[in-house]
Enzyme design. Structure first.
Site, PDB file in Angstrom:
ATOM      1  NE  ARG A 188      -3.822   0.306   0.384  1.00 44.67           N
ATOM      2  CZ  ARG A 188      -4.826   0.174  -0.496  1.00 44.67           C
ATOM      3  NH1 ARG A 188      -4.957   1.053  -1.500  1.00 44.67           N
ATOM      4  NH2 ARG A 188      -5.674  -0.836  -0.392  1.00 44.67           N
ATOM      5  NE  ARG A 202      -2.063  -3.945  -7.097  1.00 39.67           N
ATOM      6  CZ  ARG A 202      -2.734  -3.045  -6.409  1.00 39.67           C
ATOM      7  NH1 ARG A 202      -2.182  -1.859  -6.181  1.00 39.67           N
ATOM      8  NH2 ARG A 202      -3.934  -3.300  -5.956  1.00 39.67           N
ATOM      9  CG  HIS A 260      -1.882   2.565  -7.722  1.00 43.92           C
ATOM     10  ND1 HIS A 260      -1.944   3.603  -6.809  1.00 43.92           N
ATOM     11  CD2 HIS A 260      -3.087   1.952  -7.669  1.00 43.92           C
ATOM     12  CE1 HIS A 260      -3.140   3.593  -6.236  1.00 43.92           C
ATOM     13  NE2 HIS A 260      -3.857   2.598  -6.739  1.00 43.92           N
ATOM     14  CD  GLN A 317      -9.235  -3.050  -6.680  1.00 44.40           C
ATOM     15  OE1 GLN A 317     -10.378  -3.379  -6.450  1.00 44.40           O
ATOM     16  NE2 GLN A 317      -8.677  -1.970  -6.152  1.00 44.40           N
ATOM     17  CD  GLU A 332      -3.562   5.879  -9.154  1.00 47.28           C
ATOM     18  OE1 GLU A 332      -3.884   4.882  -9.837  1.00 47.28           O
ATOM     19  OE2 GLU A 332      -4.158   6.208  -8.116  1.00 47.28           O
TER      20      GLU A 332
END
Length: 275
Positions: free
Chosen positions: A32, A55, A128, A50, A237
């Site tokens: 995160r 990642r 991201h 998701q 992003e």
């Protein structure tokens, strides 16, 4: 290297990226914060996690961090299809991910290659990026408005996916924000990042820009995000998400992003040198 996520970038010994104090580094979920690599899906995915598998997958370190003759530091990562990726997305692919660190800049260069002789595939791609900020309410973002009578289209997930046109010259974040701005210019300036400075984000082949902050209520719903952390982060992003990339057999797609801390007084000389 799990996820090839960039978790720290320091300029003048000051951290520029936000990573939650509750971020997990156990490899079971994405980290995160920092800059994570979203591929081949943006958003919810019926076939897997998701934002796709890149990642949460182990990448190969093709070239360890190395100082080049010009003073830059370069590292190269790669990801190829494997049993894990094919269990969700049964295509051959190869990604190269080249990171370059300069004194006040961080460069991201991406190549996605389709080695198949027969099959095309489609994908989303996004960096991201979590910026660390003193107070998100004081930040402004440029480049989300076209300086003509044609406004940028934006897809707002906080309003049931309604499509709007952005008329503001600069965009501020004062509430839960989850927006996909389509066909954005190549450059954004974000004000009031660390130490009140400006950050330039320059992108190539990323037609979309996502702006995200969970604000008070949504922050409480995210298990790996502190309830009180939302004022100190802003996601800006660069991506290719509102429409997919279609990659034909034997072809490649390239995209890049440069993040630059603007030191007032050096702006014109620095900008000129980089163009």
């Amino acid at each position: 290297i799990l996820g090839a996520t960039v978790v720290s970038w320091r300029v003048n010994n000051q951290e520029q990226l936000f990573v939650s104090k509750l971020a997990s580094f156990d490899g079971k979920r994405s980290i995160r914060g920092g800059v994570s690599f979203v591929f081949p899906q943006y958003g919810a995915w019926s076939f897997g996690a998701q934002h796709g598998f890149a990642r949460i997958t182990r990448w190969n370190l093709e070239r360890p961090p190395e100082r080049l003759h010009n003073g830059d530091v370069e590292a190269i990562f790669s990801l190829m299809d494997n049993e894990f990726t094919r269990s969700m997305w049964n295509y051959q692919f190869r990604i190269t991910y080249r990171l370059i660190l300069r004194e006040k800049e961080l460069h991201f260069h991406i190549g996605v290659y389709n080695p198949s002789k027969e099959l095309s595939f489609t994908f989303n791609l996004l960096l991201h990026t979590y910026l660390k900020v003193p107070d998100v309410r004081r930040c402004q973002i440029t480049g989300l408005h076209v300086y003509t009578k044609i406004f940028l289209t934006l897809y707002d997930k906080t309003r049931d996916g309604a499509i709007y046109q952005e008329g503001r010259e600069v965009v501020a974040v004062n509430e839960w924000t989850d927006r996909i701005y389509q066909h954005t210019p190549q450059e954004h300036i974000v004000t009031n990042v660390v130490s009140g400075r400006k950050m330039r984000i320059h992108k190539y082949n990323f037609p979309d820009t996502v702006i995200w902050n969970p604000w008070v209520d949504k922050a409480r719903e995210i298990t790996d995000f502190g309830d009180d952390e939302f004022p100190n982060m802003l996601c800006v992003e660069a991506g290719h998400v509102s429409s997919p990339v279609i990659l034909l057999p034997g072809t490649a797609f390239e995209a890049s992003q440069i993040m630059q801390i603007i030191i007032e007084g050096n702006v014109s000389r620095k900008t000129k040198r980089n163009r």
